[in-house]
Design an enzyme around this catalytic site. Structure first.
Site, PDB file in Angstrom:
ATOM      1  N   GLU A   1       9.497  -4.089  10.205  1.00 13.24           N
ATOM      2  CA  GLU A   1      10.088  -2.764   9.671  1.00 13.24           C
ATOM      3  C   GLU A   1      10.423  -1.670  10.575  1.00 13.24           C
ATOM      4  O   GLU A   1       9.883  -1.662  11.779  1.00 13.24           O
ATOM      5  CB  GLU A   1       8.652  -2.092   9.054  1.00 13.24           C
ATOM      6  CG  GLU A   1       8.972  -0.708   8.202  1.00 13.24           C
ATOM      7  CD  GLU A   1       7.953   0.046   7.307  1.00 13.24           C
ATOM      8  OE1 GLU A   1       7.056  -0.754   6.850  1.00 13.24           O
ATOM      9  OE2 GLU A   1       8.026   1.106   7.008  1.00 13.24           O
TER      10      GLU A   1
ATOM     11  N   ASP B   1      -1.010  -5.967  -0.178  1.00 12.84           N
ATOM     12  CA  ASP B   1      -1.424  -5.548   1.237  1.00 12.84           C
ATOM     13  C   ASP B   1      -3.044  -5.254   1.155  1.00 12.84           C
ATOM     14  O   ASP B   1      -3.536  -4.788   0.294  1.00 12.84           O
ATOM     15  CB  ASP B   1      -0.749  -4.078   1.393  1.00 12.84           C
ATOM     16  CG  ASP B   1       0.599  -3.963   1.992  1.00 12.84           C
ATOM     17  OD1 ASP B   1       0.681  -5.036   2.939  1.00 12.84           O
ATOM     18  OD2 ASP B   1       1.261  -3.139   1.930  1.00 12.84           O
TER      19      ASP B   1
ATOM     20  N   LYS C   1      -1.052  -9.288   2.809  1.00 12.74           N
ATOM     21  CA  LYS C   1      -0.313  -8.944   3.868  1.00 12.74           C
ATOM     22  C   LYS C   1      -1.129  -7.653   4.809  1.00 12.74           C
ATOM     23  O   LYS C   1      -1.971  -7.158   4.262  1.00 12.74           O
ATOM     24  CB  LYS C   1       1.012  -8.129   3.562  1.00 12.74           C
ATOM     25  CG  LYS C   1       1.697  -7.847   4.743  1.00 12.74           C
ATOM     26  CD  LYS C   1       3.327  -7.458   4.471  1.00 12.74           C
ATOM     27  CE  LYS C   1       3.643  -5.983   3.773  1.00 12.74           C
ATOM     28  NZ  LYS C   1       2.845  -4.729   4.633  1.00 12.74           N
TER      29      LYS C   1
ATOM     30  N   ASP D   1       0.778  -1.194   0.063  1.00 10.41           N
ATOM     31  CA  ASP D   1       0.054   0.165  -0.072  1.00 10.41           C
ATOM     32  C   ASP D   1       0.960   1.278   0.092  1.00 10.41           C
ATOM     33  O   ASP D   1       0.370   2.378  -0.254  1.00 10.41           O
ATOM     34  CB  ASP D   1      -1.180  -0.045   1.310  1.00 10.41           C
ATOM     35  CG  ASP D   1      -0.427  -0.077   2.520  1.00 10.41           C
ATOM     36  OD1 ASP D   1       0.639  -0.196   2.804  1.00 10.41           O
ATOM     37  OD2 ASP D   1      -1.218  -0.093   3.630  1.00 10.41           O
ATOM     38  N   SER D   2       2.188   1.277   0.194  1.00 11.91           N
ATOM     39  CA  SER D   2       3.287   2.263  -0.022  1.00 11.91           C
ATOM     40  C   SER D   2       2.836   2.884  -1.571  1.00 11.91           C
ATOM     41  O   SER D   2       3.107   3.921  -1.686  1.00 11.91           O
ATOM     42  CB  SER D   2       4.653   1.752   0.227  1.00 11.91           C
ATOM     43  OG  SER D   2       4.860   0.890  -1.122  1.00 11.91           O
TER      44      SER D   2
ATOM     45  N   GLU E   1      -1.143  -5.479   8.617  1.00  4.14           N
ATOM     46  CA  GLU E   1      -0.277  -4.807   9.520  1.00  4.14           C
ATOM     47  C   GLU E   1      -0.899  -5.194  11.049  1.00  4.14           C
ATOM     48  O   GLU E   1      -2.080  -5.242  11.081  1.00  4.14           O
ATOM     49  CB  GLU E   1      -0.186  -3.151   9.557  1.00  4.14           C
ATOM     50  CG  GLU E   1       0.436  -3.085   8.226  1.00  4.14           C
ATOM     51  CD  GLU E   1       0.517  -1.513   7.927  1.00  4.14           C
ATOM     52  OE1 GLU E   1       0.288  -0.738   9.054  1.00  4.14           O
ATOM     53  OE2 GLU E   1       1.177  -1.011   6.847  1.00  4.14           O
TER      54      GLU E   1
HETATM   55  O1  KIV Z   1       3.747  -1.025   1.490  1.00  6.16           O
HETATM   56  C1  KIV Z   1       4.718  -1.454   1.483  1.00  6.16           C
HETATM   57  O2  KIV Z   1       5.376  -1.174   0.427  1.00  6.16           O
HETATM   58  C2  KIV Z   1       5.114  -2.200   2.488  1.00  6.16           C
HETATM   59  C3  KIV Z   1       6.522  -2.504   2.705  1.00  6.16           C
HETATM   60  C4  KIV Z   1       7.314  -1.278   3.419  1.00  6.16           C
HETATM   61  C5  KIV Z   1       7.060  -3.779   3.302  1.00  6.16           C
HETATM   62  O3  KIV Z   1       4.276  -2.833   3.380  1.00  6.16           O
END
Ligand code: KIV
Length: 257
Positions: A181, A82, A112, A44-45, A114
């Protein structure tokens, strides 16, 4: 043979370092996959690539749109998506629906999410029971930016112990891997030694089982990078140079030649 989440656990057992990067579209995904990256994360970055200030505004539909494009470019790597902010935290049922959409609509293999103990443990266990491979993410969790900021986590003994316990609880809940992280390298080493699933570090030192970076940082596309990122090439400068040259040639009527 395409890489599976299970294979990444074998890589840890063999002491083979896992290479992971993020992707947001077909072209980038194809380049990473052809280069032999083991795990491609539709992180989600990507929100930042799309012009958002933080990861919070990106929606599940936006993640799905980009994940489909990434998946079309990948033949070998494990592709993980994510779950974005508030697409899984409300209830197990909400998480199941969001993760189900990822697997059904994009063809990617895993999600994924968090957070750790106790909030995410039941959710993760239920997703795993339903046959959905899940990757955990502890330490700095950018979806909690307004609570934690973007500072390093786990600096005190109490915080470090909490992150270690979260990682253990996530492994017990069934995650196949965990992102660590922005935590001290010593803490990441301790967690890596305690777990039998691979840890993938970002700003967590060299002793994790693998490393992940945000590809727009690696390529020098991001306007600014976090302190732990390494910029391997300056594509912002190269693109600007190429566009300037093209513009000049069009204006001077040198292109097409
Ligand atoms: O969203 C993302 O790119 C991430 C990485 C920083 C692991 O979760």
């Amino acid at each position: 043979m395409p890489i599976t989440p299970q294979r990444l656990i074998q890589y840890k057992q063999q002491g083979r370092a896992i290479v992971a990067l993020t992707a947001w579209d077909y072209i980038i995904a194809q380049l990473l996959d052809t280069a032999g990256v083991d795990l491609i994360l539709v992180g989600d970055s990507m929100a930042v690539v799309l012009g958002y200030e933080t990861t919070l505004p990106i929606s599940l539909d936006e993640m799905l749109y980009h994940a489909k494009s990434v998946r079309r470019g990948v033949k070998n790597a494990v592709t993980v998506v994510d779950l974005p902010f508030l697409s899984y935290q409300e209830s197990v049922q909400q998480a199941m629906q969001s993760a189900g959409r990822v697997l059904k609509e994009t063809g990617c293999q895993a999600v994924k999410l968090e957070g750790g103990y106790p909030a995410m443990v039941e959710t993760i266990a239920r997703l795993v029971q339903a046959g959905i491979p899940v990757m955990g993410h502890v330490g700095l969790t950018p979806q909690s930016v307004h609570q934690l900021g973007l500072r390093q986590q786990g600096k005190t003994e109490t915080e470090g112990e909490r992150i270690l316990q979260e990682a253990i609880a996530l492994e017990q809940a069934g995650v196949f891997s965990i992102v660590l992280e922005h935590i001290p390298a010593q803490l990441a080493l301790e967690i890596t030694n305690k777990l039998s699933i691979p840890t993938i570090g970002i700003g967590a030192g060299v002793n994790c089982d693998g490393q992940v970076l945000v590809t727009s940082d690696v390529l020098g596309l991001s306007a600014k990078q976090p302190p732990f990122a390494k910029v391997y090439t300056d594509l912002r400068a190269e693109i600007t140079q190429a566009v300037d040259k093209y513009s000049q040639e069009v204006r001077d009527r040198l292109f097409p030649d």
